[in-house]
Design a protein around this motif. Sequence first.
Motif, short mmCIF file in Angstrom:
data_model
loop_
_atom_site.label_atom_id
_atom_site.label_comp_id
_atom_site.label_asym_id
_atom_site.label_seq_id
_atom_site.Cartn_x
_atom_site.Cartn_y
_atom_site.Cartn_z
N ALA A 30 1.10 -1.31 0.16
CA ALA A 30 -0.12 0.05 0.34
C ALA A 30 0.74 1.17 -0.08
O ALA A 30 0.70 2.25 -0.65
N MET A 31 1.54 1.51 0.28
CA MET A 31 2.39 2.00 0.92
C MET A 31 3.05 2.23 -0.82
O MET A 31 3.19 4.18 -1.16
N LEU A 32 4.12 1.25 -1.55
CA LEU A 32 4.22 1.70 -2.57
C LEU A 32 3.77 2.53 -3.71
O LEU A 32 3.79 3.57 -4.44
N LEU A 33 2.11 1.49 -3.43
CA LEU A 33 1.37 2.34 -4.58
C LEU A 33 0.82 3.74 -4.34
O LEU A 33 0.78 4.51 -5.24
N GLN A 34 1.18 3.87 -2.89
CA GLN A 34 0.97 5.32 -2.91
C GLN A 34 1.73 6.24 -2.90
O GLN A 34 1.35 7.39 -3.34
N GLY A 35 2.67 5.80 -3.13
CA GLY A 35 4.18 6.90 -3.86
C GLY A 35 4.11 6.56 -5.17
O GLY A 35 4.82 7.95 -5.42
N TYR A 36 3.70 6.00 -6.31
CA TYR A 36 3.07 5.99 -7.72
C TYR A 36 2.60 6.92 -7.51
O TYR A 36 1.74 7.87 -8.49
N ALA A 37 0.73 6.83 -6.88
CA ALA A 37 -0.17 7.66 -7.07
C ALA A 37 0.55 9.65 -6.51
O ALA A 37 0.34 10.61 -7.41
N ASP A 38 1.59 9.92 -5.31
CA ASP A 38 1.75 10.94 -5.27
C ASP A 38 2.78 11.03 -6.79
O ASP A 38 2.34 12.20 -7.03
N LEU A 39 3.39 10.17 -6.86
CA LEU A 39 4.41 10.45 -8.42
C LEU A 39 3.23 11.01 -9.39
O LEU A 39 3.72 12.09 -10.14
N LEU A 40 2.49 10.38 -9.72
CA LEU A 40 1.60 11.00 -10.87
C LEU A 40 0.52 11.83 -10.73
O LEU A 40 -0.06 12.38 -11.64
N GLY A 41 0.30 12.38 -9.21
CA GLY A 41 -0.79 12.88 -8.80
C GLY A 41 0.40 14.52 -9.81
O GLY A 41 -0.49 15.76 -9.12
N GLY A 42 1.31 14.20 -8.69
CA GLY A 42 2.27 15.85 -8.76
C GLY A 42 3.02 15.55 -10.28
O GLY A 42 3.07 17.06 -10.26
N PHE A 43 2.27 15.35 -11.16
CA PHE A 43 3.09 15.36 -12.37
C PHE A 43 1.94 16.47 -13.28
O PHE A 43 0.70 15.53 -13.60
N ALA A 44 2.23 17.67 -13.25
CA ALA A 44 1.41 18.75 -14.46
C ALA A 44 1.76 18.33 -15.64
O ALA A 44 2.81 18.64 -16.48
N LEU A 45 -0.05 18.04 -16.21
CA LEU A 45 0.01 18.25 -17.56
C LEU A 45 -0.75 19.34 -18.04
O LEU A 45 -1.75 20.11 -17.58
N PRO A 46 -0.22 20.12 -18.76
CA PRO A 46 -0.89 21.66 -19.36
C PRO A 46 -2.81 21.53 -19.66
O PRO A 46 -2.64 20.16 -20.98
N ASP A 47 -2.96 22.45 -20.15
CA ASP A 47 -4.25 22.23 -21.13
C ASP A 47 -3.75 22.09 -22.15
O ASP A 47 -5.68 21.31 -22.77
N ASP A 48 -3.09 22.50 -22.86
CA ASP A 48 -3.67 21.96 -24.60
C ASP A 48 -2.70 20.78 -24.87
O ASP A 48 -2.19 20.92 -26.06
N CYS A 49 -2.38 20.20 -23.98
CA CYS A 49 -1.33 18.81 -24.43
C CYS A 49 -2.35 17.94 -24.97
O CYS A 49 -3.29 17.74 -24.45
N GLU A 50 -2.53 17.01 -26.52
CA GLU A 50 -2.72 16.03 -27.42
C GLU A 50 -3.23 14.98 -26.27
O GLU A 50 -2.22 14.03 -25.62
N PRO A 51 -4.27 14.47 -26.35
CA PRO A 51 -4.58 13.20 -25.78
C PRO A 51 -4.14 12.24 -26.18
O PRO A 51 -3.85 12.23 -27.74
N ALA A 52 -3.37 10.66 -25.50
CA ALA A 52 -2.89 9.54 -26.79
C ALA A 52 -4.67 8.65 -26.49
O ALA A 52 -4.86 8.57 -25.97
N TYR A 53 -4.83 8.49 -28.00
CA TYR A 53 -5.58 8.11 -28.18
C TYR A 53 -5.26 6.23 -28.67
O TYR A 53 -6.54 5.66 -27.77
#
Length: 77
Positions: free
Chosen positions: A50-73
């Motif tokens: 659970a700690m490992l997964l929380q670390g990954y979730a925190d990593l992804l949650g802290g990654f900011a994407l710009p609003d004009d980024c194209e989606p990956a289809y």
Amino acid sequence: MSSAPRLSPSAPVTGAGGHDDHRVPPVPDMARLVGLTIPAACLPDVVANAMLLQGYADLLGGFALPDDCEPAYGYTP
């Protein structure tokens, strides 16, 4: 015998950066909420996962994407 750290659900976790901003997830409480029984011998490994997964979730949650980024289809390896 498990190689996972033996932690209580309320023990603070200090990351590589030396911050105490994360705590061990309340695994027994979460398990009880969904009607899951975790044997005492398995609890340290479940907490470590659970700690490992929380670390990954925190990593992804802290990654900011710009609003004009194209989606990956679609994913092409």
